[in-house]
Design a protein around this motif. Structure first.
Motif, mmCIF file in Angstrom:
data_model
loop_
_atom_site.group_PDB
_atom_site.id
_atom_site.type_symbol
_atom_site.label_atom_id
_atom_site.label_comp_id
_atom_site.label_asym_id
_atom_site.label_seq_id
_atom_site.Cartn_x
_atom_site.Cartn_y
_atom_site.Cartn_z
ATOM 1 N N ARG A 51 1.071 -1.045 -0.060
ATOM 2 C CA ARG A 51 -0.102 -0.098 -0.077
ATOM 3 C C ARG A 51 0.943 1.280 -0.021
ATOM 4 O O ARG A 51 0.540 2.190 -0.713
ATOM 5 C CB ARG A 51 -0.863 -0.059 1.120
ATOM 6 N N ASN A 55 0.828 4.232 -2.853
ATOM 7 C CA ASN A 55 0.744 5.273 -2.569
ATOM 8 C C ASN A 55 1.823 6.589 -2.813
ATOM 9 O O ASN A 55 1.692 7.532 -3.066
ATOM 10 C CB ASN A 55 0.366 5.521 -0.980
ATOM 11 N N ALA A 84 3.310 10.382 0.595
ATOM 12 C CA ALA A 84 2.265 9.161 0.888
ATOM 13 C C ALA A 84 2.003 9.339 2.363
ATOM 14 O O ALA A 84 1.005 8.960 2.754
ATOM 15 C CB ALA A 84 2.807 8.096 0.452
#
Length: 115
Positions: A51, A55, A84
């Motif tokens: 993730r 991002n 991010a």
């Protein structure tokens, strides 16, 4: 060079110096502490490495290398990670520096106990 050329770069495109280079170990301590800081912030968000990679538009394996202190992040990479994680690049680097200083103090205290 446009910014899009930096997107999802191969981990080999960033500097990967052996941690023993630099003589006194200062650079390696900061690189490792920066990685610890990135991992702590990622986990505080409840994010996987995947993730964070999505991002920050970086490769997941490269995130792992940064977190382990095996890769030295460029300024562009620091900027992407900070964005991010919703931090300024300076706050992200400062976190790594603070972890490095804390570990240095712990080491000095341990040496004092051992003497």
């Amino acid at each position: 060079m446009s910014e899009k050329n930096y997107s999802r770069k191969s981990p080999l495109s960033e500097s990967k110096l052996p941690l023993s280079e630099g003589g006194d170990g200062v650079a390696s301590a900061l690189v490792q502490s920066f990685g610890i800081g990135v991992r702590q912030l990622r986990e505080a968000q409840g994010w996987s490495q995947e993730r964070l990679a999505e991002n920050s538009n970086l490769n997941r394996s490269y995130i792992g290398e940064i977190e382990r202190g095996c890769a030295i992040a460029s300024l562009v990479t620091v900027e992407k990670l900070a964005s991010a994680l919703k931090l300024t690049p300076s706050a992200l680097v400062t976190r790594g520096e603070a972890i490095s200083q804390m570990n240095l103090v712990r080491g000095i205290k341990l040496m004092a106990i051992a003497c």
